[in-house]
Write a protein that holds these residues in place. Structure first.
Motif, mmCIF file in Angstrom:
data_model
loop_
_atom_site.group_PDB
_atom_site.id
_atom_site.type_symbol
_atom_site.label_atom_id
_atom_site.label_comp_id
_atom_site.label_asym_id
_atom_site.label_seq_id
_atom_site.Cartn_x
_atom_site.Cartn_y
_atom_site.Cartn_z
ATOM 1 N N GLY A 66 42.184 21.547 82.148
ATOM 2 C CA GLY A 66 41.932 22.633 81.214
ATOM 3 C C GLY A 66 40.594 22.453 80.531
ATOM 4 O O GLY A 66 39.871 21.488 80.814
ATOM 5 N N LYS A 67 40.260 23.411 79.702
ATOM 6 C CA LYS A 67 39.004 23.346 78.951
ATOM 7 C C LYS A 67 39.260 23.777 77.512
ATOM 8 O O LYS A 67 40.056 24.674 77.264
ATOM 9 C CB LYS A 67 37.954 24.271 79.572
ATOM 10 C CG LYS A 67 37.368 23.745 80.877
ATOM 11 C CD LYS A 67 36.396 24.752 81.471
ATOM 12 C CE LYS A 67 36.076 24.478 82.935
ATOM 13 N NZ LYS A 67 35.466 23.163 83.180
ATOM 14 N N VAL A 68 38.537 23.109 76.598
ATOM 15 C CA VAL A 68 38.570 23.564 75.198
ATOM 16 C C VAL A 68 37.128 23.833 74.795
ATOM 17 O O VAL A 68 36.203 23.257 75.375
ATOM 18 C CB VAL A 68 39.236 22.536 74.247
ATOM 19 C CG1 VAL A 68 40.745 22.541 74.410
ATOM 20 C CG2 VAL A 68 38.674 21.142 74.435
ATOM 21 N N SER A 69 36.926 24.718 73.852
ATOM 22 C CA SER A 69 35.554 25.073 73.495
ATOM 23 C C SER A 69 35.226 24.742 72.046
ATOM 24 O O SER A 69 36.099 24.455 71.226
ATOM 25 C CB SER A 69 35.310 26.547 73.792
ATOM 26 O OG SER A 69 36.350 27.307 73.240
ATOM 27 N N LYS A 70 33.945 24.819 71.787
ATOM 28 C CA LYS A 70 33.399 24.453 70.480
ATOM 29 C C LYS A 70 34.119 25.142 69.317
ATOM 30 O O LYS A 70 34.353 26.347 69.374
ATOM 31 C CB LYS A 70 31.907 24.834 70.436
ATOM 32 C CG LYS A 70 31.169 24.172 69.279
ATOM 33 C CD LYS A 70 29.678 24.335 69.438
ATOM 34 C CE LYS A 70 28.937 23.503 68.415
ATOM 35 N NZ LYS A 70 27.520 23.365 68.776
ATOM 36 N N GLY A 71 34.468 24.352 68.320
ATOM 37 C CA GLY A 71 35.115 24.902 67.126
ATOM 38 C C GLY A 71 36.628 24.952 67.210
ATOM 39 O O GLY A 71 37.296 25.135 66.204
ATOM 40 N N GLN A 72 37.136 24.799 68.440
ATOM 41 C CA GLN A 72 38.588 24.862 68.610
ATOM 42 C C GLN A 72 39.253 23.662 67.912
ATOM 43 O O GLN A 72 38.737 22.550 67.952
ATOM 44 C CB GLN A 72 38.907 24.846 70.108
ATOM 45 C CG GLN A 72 40.294 25.371 70.430
ATOM 46 C CD GLN A 72 40.510 25.518 71.938
ATOM 47 O OE1 GLN A 72 39.570 25.743 72.711
ATOM 48 N NE2 GLN A 72 41.754 25.386 72.365
ATOM 49 N N VAL A 73 40.381 23.919 67.279
ATOM 50 C CA VAL A 73 41.102 22.841 66.584
ATOM 51 C C VAL A 73 42.245 22.359 67.474
ATOM 52 O O VAL A 73 43.019 23.156 67.980
ATOM 53 C CB VAL A 73 41.630 23.326 65.216
ATOM 54 C CG1 VAL A 73 42.486 22.256 64.547
ATOM 55 C CG2 VAL A 73 40.465 23.720 64.313
#
Ligand code: ZN
Length: 406
Positions: free
Chosen positions: A57-64
């Motif tokens: 998966g991927k998470v992006s900038k600012g995600q908590v």
């Protein structure tokens, strides 16, 4: 802010420490889970801790995300319903502020461990993360890091109710934008309006209305409401008594209702600091002269003779009598306004009446008719305890407003 960054510094040490521990003891988990923010534009989430493992998966900038475990520079995170491993380099821990809800809350060395401090209700805490039902916190007030039970910490900032001094307008007065008559008028307040006192300057007080409006009023136009009835000598005269029953309804006698009303009103006045004198405290006959003598003897600040009326079966309403226009009418008007506002019965006005208890009275005096016993509906109504409460409150309010500018 300064403590928050101190908290972060401590957290960094903790993260570093757990990293070092895990470096030595291959699979050590982070002591607690915490929230973290993604700092990389896009961060790959992998099935296991290492760049060789598959991307799940991927998470992006600012995600908590929630960090569940840390190991060799990798963090096991959960986000939404998914989980996986990301490089710890691209995460910053976030703390939140919690507030103590218990009267006394123990700060412990470990979850459920020994007590290292006590936190009082409302104390702000920097919360780093949690382990089960325990929160890892930093308290700037006792400068200690430790664990507290999550049940006694809320994110809701407690509302500290400031206790202001209450003031009441003595007469109808202007509320102004500043402390002086040169300032524009914001509103005109009527006598009896309650406000909170905020500050004082040059003989003017800054006040806050119930609706939140803030303005200034000359200190001479307001007073402490607790002083209004304090020390006032009030003679309450329950009309009739003994063999003199007064008016008769279907069920009730005037002498008993007037007595009930004086007994309902007395504690209200006493609570406000007034000195209450009853012309009779039992069902006994008194001449009109005896009643007046009590008023004159005690130099009553106000004398009220209470009665219930009789005329026709359809008569309804309230009236208050005065004898001397300058001595008695202001009291009678104030009493009439008070009982009409409180009971909502028909207003028959404050008027002149040539009654013995008024005529021979040297003190401010009024005679009140609190409803018609000749009207069966009104008789039933005035005999209820709810009406008696309203009537007593109305008489109280009338007395309060009468004494307010005096
Ligand atoms: Zn009467």
């Amino acid at each position: 802010m300064r403590f928050a960054s101190l908290g972060k510094t401590i957290l960094c040490f903790l993260v570093l420490f757990s990293f070092l521990v895990s470096f030595h003891a291959e699979s050590t988990e982070a002591a607690y889970s915490f929230q973290a923010k993604v700092t990389a534009d896009v961060l790959n989430v992998r099935s296991k801790p290492g760049t060789t493992y598959s991307i799940v998966g991927k998470v992006s900038k600012g995600q908590v995300v929630t960090v569940l475990e840390q190991k060799n520079g990798w963090s096991r995170i959960s986000y939404g319903t998914k989980s996986g491993w990301v490089s710890s380099k691209y995460l910053t821990a976030i703390t939140w502020t919690g507030y103590v809800t218990a009267t006394k809350l123990n700060l412990r060395s470990t979850p459920g461990g020994s007590v290292i401090g006590t936190l009082s209700k409302g104390t702000a805490l920097t919360v780093y993360g949690k382990d089960g039902t325990w929160l890892k916190v930093y308290s700037s007030s006792i400068r200690k890091t430790g664990w507290v039970s999550a049940s006694y910490v809320t994110t809701q900032k407690p509302i500290i109710k400031a206790t202001y001094t209450k003031l009441v307008f003595k007469v109808n007065s202007n509320l102004r934008k500043g402390p002086g008559t040169s300032y524009p008028i914001l509103s005109t307040e009527s006598a009896g309006t309650f406000v909170d006192k905020l500050s004082e300057k040059d003989g003017w007080v800054q006040v806050k209305k119930l609706n939140g409006m803030i303005g200034w009023v000359s200190a001479s136009l307001v007073r402490d409401p607790a002083t209004v009835l304090k020390g006032r000598v009030i003679v309450l005269d329950a009309g009739h008594g003994g063999y003199d029953s007064g008016a008769r309804g279907v069920t009730f006698l005037e002498k008993n209702l007037t007595f009930t009303t004086t007994l309902t009103l007395t504690p209200l006045l006493q609570k406000a600091g007034a000195k209450v004198i009853l012309t009779r405290s039992t069902d006994k006959y008194l001449t009109l002269a005896q009643r007046v003598n009590i008023s004159n003897y005690y130099k009553a600040n106000a004398f009220l003779s209470l009665h219930y009326n009789a005329y026709s079966t359809t008569s309804t309403g309230l009236m208050t009598f005065y004898y001397n226009y300058s001595k008695d009418a202001p009291l009678a008007r104030s009493i009439q306004n008070g009982i009409v506002a409180s009971t909502k019965l028909r207003n028959m006005g404050a008027k002149y009446g040539n009654y013995h208890v008024l005529r021979d009275n040297r003190q401010p005096a009024a005679l009140v008719e609190l409803g018609f016993l000749s009207n069966p509906y009104e008789e039933k109504l005035v005999a209820t305890s709810s009406y008696q409460q309203k009537a007593a409150q109305g008489l109280y309010n009338g007395l309060f407003l009468y004494f307010l500018p005096r």
